[in-house]
Design an enzyme around this catalytic site. Structure first.
Site, PDB file in Angstrom:
ATOM      1  N   ILE A  28     -56.000  10.389  31.038  1.00 18.12           N
ATOM      2  CA  ILE A  28     -55.161  10.761  31.851  1.00 18.12           C
ATOM      3  C   ILE A  28     -55.420   9.816  33.070  1.00 18.12           C
ATOM      4  CG2 ILE A  28     -54.704  12.508  33.416  1.00 18.12           C
ATOM      5  CD1 ILE A  28     -55.672  14.477  31.329  1.00 18.12           C
TER       6      ILE A  28
ATOM      7  N   VAL B 197     -69.768   9.274  40.418  1.00 17.17           N
ATOM      8  CA  VAL B 197     -69.305  10.014  41.485  1.00 17.17           C
ATOM      9  C   VAL B 197     -70.451  11.217  41.832  1.00 17.17           C
ATOM     10  CG1 VAL B 197     -66.985   9.595  40.632  1.00 17.17           C
ATOM     11  CG2 VAL B 197     -68.195  11.422  39.541  1.00 17.17           C
TER      12      VAL B 197
ATOM     13  N   TYR C 228     -68.345  24.097  31.223  1.00 16.40           N
ATOM     14  CA  TYR C 228     -67.101  23.219  31.820  1.00 16.40           C
ATOM     15  C   TYR C 228     -65.934  24.106  32.670  1.00 16.40           C
ATOM     16  CZ  TYR C 228     -62.960  20.182  30.831  1.00 16.40           C
ATOM     17  OH  TYR C 228     -61.958  19.624  31.055  1.00 16.40           O
TER      18      TYR C 228
END
Length: 270
Positions: A18, A77, A169
């Protein structure tokens, strides 16, 4: 749509799936794009059946393909210092930061009794903590520029719906939505918008893993993938990277849309 020519976007996870689709769309619209990625997983849990995720290599390859106005940055990150350096490198290269697309994400699929702390820490670390760190750095830079900007955090329909074997998740993606709505209200008067994109089923490497994990005995990955689409997506077709780029481009050009979680999922979520 507003003219976005010359605007600068930082896209984490920008080399694959994406993120890649969004990066290609942005660059085609005349925007400058910094593509962040990581090759080697930093946590103890494997991701995508191994430790080497190839994110930075993919980002570097895409930047070379796109050419002028594109740069690759290696960054984890989950590490505050690397996130700050990533943001600074974007500004050093392109002079400012107008858009953050926080697309870095990881997943494992296990029943609760097999779910280990390493799985939880890895998935929550990248998906939730990574959202906090990247958003904090982006807001600081946008404020330093005098305000204004757009943040799109890529969540999931798993942030709206519970899914068996994905408890950790789902927790991470729900967290992203709550965080984004709260931050949107905090920075609203500064002209900074914060929204979530919630994809349905897109044929990325994440769904390669899920197709293996969800396959029934004797079922191929391809059949498992098709069954997931038939079961979960009312339109009966998967979504595409282009669909996600469409919504993200809209959000970047919509100054009065903020604090929302938009599902692009063929009708799967309410």
């Amino acid at each position: 749509m507003a003219d976005l020519t010359g605007k600068v976007a930082l896209i984490t996870g920008g080399g694959t799936g994406i993120g890649k689709g969004i990066a290609e769309r942005f660059h085609g619209m005349g925007m400058k794009v910094a593509l962040a990625g990581l090759d080697q997983a930093s946590g103890a849990a494997n991701q995508y059946f191994g430790r080497n995720m190839g994110g930075y290599t993919a980002a570097r390859d895409l930047a070379e393909t796109l050419g002028e106005g594109a740069v690759a940055i290696e960054a984890d990150v989950t590490d505050a210092a690397q996130v700050e350096a990533m943001t600074a490198a974007t500004v050093e290269t392109f002079g400012r930061l107008d858009v953050l697309v926080n697309g870095a994400g990881v997943i494992t699929a296990k029943p609760i009794q097999e779910l280990e702390e390493a799985d939880w820490d890895s998935v929550l670390g990248v998906n939730a903590k990574g959202t906090f760190l990247t958003n904090r750095a982006a807001v600081a830079q946008m404020r330093a520029q005098g305000g204004g900007g757009c943040i799109v955090n890529i969540s999931s329909i798993a942030g709206k719906l519970g899914v068996p074997f994905l408890t950790h998740y789902c927790a991470s993606k729900w967290a992203m939505i709550g965080f984004s709505i709260s931050l949107a209200k905090e920075v609203a008067k500064e002209g900074i918008t914060v929204n979530c994109l919630c994809p349905g089923i897109v044929g990325t490497q994440m769904w390669t893993l899920l197709s293996k994990a969800f396959a029934q005995p004797g079922e191929s990955e391809e059949v498992a993938y098709a069954r997931s689409i038939e079961t979960f997506i009312p339109q009966g077709v998967p979504q595409t990277e282009g669909d996600m780029a469409d919504m993200t481009a809209f959000l970047v050009a919509a100054p009065h849309v903020t604090g929302q979680a938009f599902a692009v999922d063929g009708g799967a979520s309410h």
